[in-house]
Enzyme design. Structure first.
Site, PDB file in Angstrom:
ATOM      1  N   ASP A   1      -6.266 -12.811  -2.544  1.00 43.48           N
ATOM      2  CA  ASP A   1      -5.011 -13.178  -1.891  1.00 43.48           C
ATOM      3  C   ASP A   1      -5.243 -13.861  -0.549  1.00 43.48           C
ATOM      4  O   ASP A   1      -6.378 -13.932  -0.058  1.00 43.48           O
ATOM      5  CB  ASP A   1      -4.113 -11.943  -1.724  1.00 43.48           C
ATOM      6  CG  ASP A   1      -4.874 -10.733  -1.187  1.00 43.48           C
ATOM      7  OD1 ASP A   1      -5.962 -10.921  -0.617  1.00 43.48           O
ATOM      8  OD2 ASP A   1      -4.371  -9.612  -1.349  1.00 43.48           O
TER       9      ASP A   1
ATOM     10  N   ASN B   1       0.671   1.937  -0.284  1.00 37.82           N
ATOM     11  CA  ASN B   1       1.811   1.958  -1.216  1.00 37.82           C
ATOM     12  C   ASN B   1       1.376   1.676  -2.656  1.00 37.82           C
ATOM     13  O   ASN B   1       2.227   1.482  -3.523  1.00 37.82           O
ATOM     14  CB  ASN B   1       2.866   0.928  -0.775  1.00 37.82           C
ATOM     15  CG  ASN B   1       2.329  -0.495  -0.776  1.00 37.82           C
ATOM     16  OD1 ASN B   1       1.185  -0.732  -1.157  1.00 37.82           O
ATOM     17  ND2 ASN B   1       3.142  -1.446  -0.342  1.00 37.82           N
TER      18      ASN B   1
ATOM     19  N   HIS C   1      -0.415  -0.931  -3.685  1.00 44.45           N
ATOM     20  CA  HIS C   1      -0.563  -2.339  -4.072  1.00 44.45           C
ATOM     21  C   HIS C   1      -2.015  -2.672  -4.398  1.00 44.45           C
ATOM     22  O   HIS C   1      -2.941  -2.055  -3.888  1.00 44.45           O
ATOM     23  CB  HIS C   1       0.048  -3.296  -3.039  1.00 44.45           C
ATOM     24  CG  HIS C   1      -0.705  -3.464  -1.758  1.00 44.45           C
ATOM     25  ND1 HIS C   1      -0.137  -4.003  -0.625  1.00 44.45           N
ATOM     26  CD2 HIS C   1      -1.990  -3.199  -1.416  1.00 44.45           C
ATOM     27  CE1 HIS C   1      -1.039  -4.061   0.334  1.00 44.45           C
ATOM     28  NE2 HIS C   1      -2.155  -3.583  -0.116  1.00 44.45           N
TER      29      HIS C   1
ATOM     30  N   GLU D   1       2.830  -6.001  -4.595  1.00 42.52           N
ATOM     31  CA  GLU D   1       3.528  -4.890  -3.955  1.00 42.52           C
ATOM     32  C   GLU D   1       4.299  -4.089  -5.005  1.00 42.52           C
ATOM     33  O   GLU D   1       4.491  -4.561  -6.145  1.00 42.52           O
ATOM     34  CB  GLU D   1       4.496  -5.450  -2.900  1.00 42.52           C
ATOM     35  CG  GLU D   1       3.812  -6.245  -1.780  1.00 42.52           C
ATOM     36  CD  GLU D   1       3.076  -5.380  -0.757  1.00 42.52           C
ATOM     37  OE1 GLU D   1       2.729  -4.218  -1.058  1.00 42.52           O
ATOM     38  OE2 GLU D   1       2.834  -5.876   0.357  1.00 42.52           O
TER      39      GLU D   1
HETATM   40  P1  PGA Z   1      -7.707  -1.575   3.500  1.00 51.36           P
HETATM   41  O1  PGA Z   1      -6.566  -2.316   2.695  1.00 51.36           O
HETATM   42  O2  PGA Z   1      -8.980  -1.858   2.780  1.00 51.36           O
HETATM   43  O3  PGA Z   1      -7.688  -2.189   4.873  1.00 51.36           O
HETATM   44  O4  PGA Z   1      -7.373  -0.127   3.497  1.00 51.36           O
HETATM   45  C1  PGA Z   1      -6.498  -2.164   1.334  1.00 51.36           C
HETATM   46  C2  PGA Z   1      -5.249  -2.864   0.813  1.00 51.36           C
HETATM   47  O5  PGA Z   1      -4.221  -2.844   1.503  1.00 51.36           O
HETATM   48  O6  PGA Z   1      -5.299  -3.396  -0.302  1.00 51.36           O
END
Ligand code: PGA
Length: 251
Positions: free
Chosen positions: A73, A144, A146, A151
């Site tokens: 992304d 959450n 995702h 999302e």
């Molecule tokens: P993080 O993010 O590795 O900074 O915990 C993971 C994500 O939000 O996919």
């Protein structure tokens, strides 16, 4: 196709888990005469993995010349060279330190004009298909649930597309961007179906902030409300967890 539930591998530390994933990647590269296609993620979680891949390159001579990469992304509305773009993140934390050719790196283009976005997303999907699909996709998980920027509410048949960032995702990014008002409202993300097409998936989750969502991702029935539950439909997914993230996960 036989569907087997995600495997879980538990490690004492995030470092040990990251070394295990790096070893998987190194073995894939060393055992393949064909180009190896890696799906890569940003965020805090894969930093130790990328540090280990750089070490393997520098100290053990692991070459990435035969590797093709696709990132999950990118924020929409900022140029690649923006200090907080995922393009910058990936170059700072991995690509600038290994020998993967620039022409083999693919990151969604967050600076596309609105009129070009649909075509840009389709071209990203086509590029994955043209090289025969992703061999190993590295994933982190949002608080959450995702995966990529898919999302909650993302349907399982989604492909690379523009998505609105959820409130909680934007809040997590707010301090980096110097306030909520500066956080991009949208991103381009591989879709759920794009991710599930990967031949194998390594999901990394570390620390107690991830305990609750990991429990849901592994134990709840498949639901769009927790997009990581879609991985239960994938036949070669492994969760690499440290002890904190794995608390309460039945093994
Ligand atoms: P993080 O993010 O590795 O900074 O915990 C993971 C994500 O939000 O996919």
């Amino acid at each position: 196709m036989t569907i087997k539930p995600p495997a879980t591998r538990l490690f004492s530390t995030a470092q040990e888990a990251s070394v295990a994933v790096a070893t998987e990647i190194a073995n894939l590269i060393k055992s393949s005469s064909e180009p190896v296609v890696l799906g890569l993620a940003t965020g805090g979680t894969p930093l130790k993995l990328y540090a280990e891949l750089i070490r393997l390159h520098r100290v053990e001579g692991l070459s990435f010349k035969n590797v093709i990469t696709f990132n999950l992304d990118e924020y929409l509305g900022i140029p690649p060279q923006h200090p907080l773009s995922y393009w910058t993140f990936m170059h700072q934390h991995l690509f600038d330190h290994i020998d993967v050719p620039a022409s083999q790196i693919h990151i969604p283009n967050g600076s596309l004009a609105e009129s070009d976005q649909e075509q840009g997303c389709a071209a990203f999907e086509d590029a994955i298909t043209e090289v025969g699909g992703i061999d190993l996709q590295v994933l982190g998980i949002g608080l959450n649930g995702h995966i990529g920027f898919n999302e909650p509410g993302s349907p399982p048949d989604t492909r690379t597309r523009v998505i609105e960032l959820s409130e909680s995702t934007a809040q997590r990014a707010a301090s980096d961007f110097g306030g909520m008002e500066n956080v991009p409202k949208q991103a381009i993300t591989m879709g759920v179906a794009t991710i599930l097409d990967a031949k194998s998936i390594a999901m990394l989750a570390f620390g107690e902030s991830k305990t609750a969502i990991i429990r849901r991702a592994l134990n709840e029935s498949i639901t769009a409300e927790v997009p990581a539950t879609y991985l239960q439909q994938h036949d070669d997914t492994t969760y690499y967890l440290d002890e904190a993230a794995a608390t309460g996960v039945p093994f």
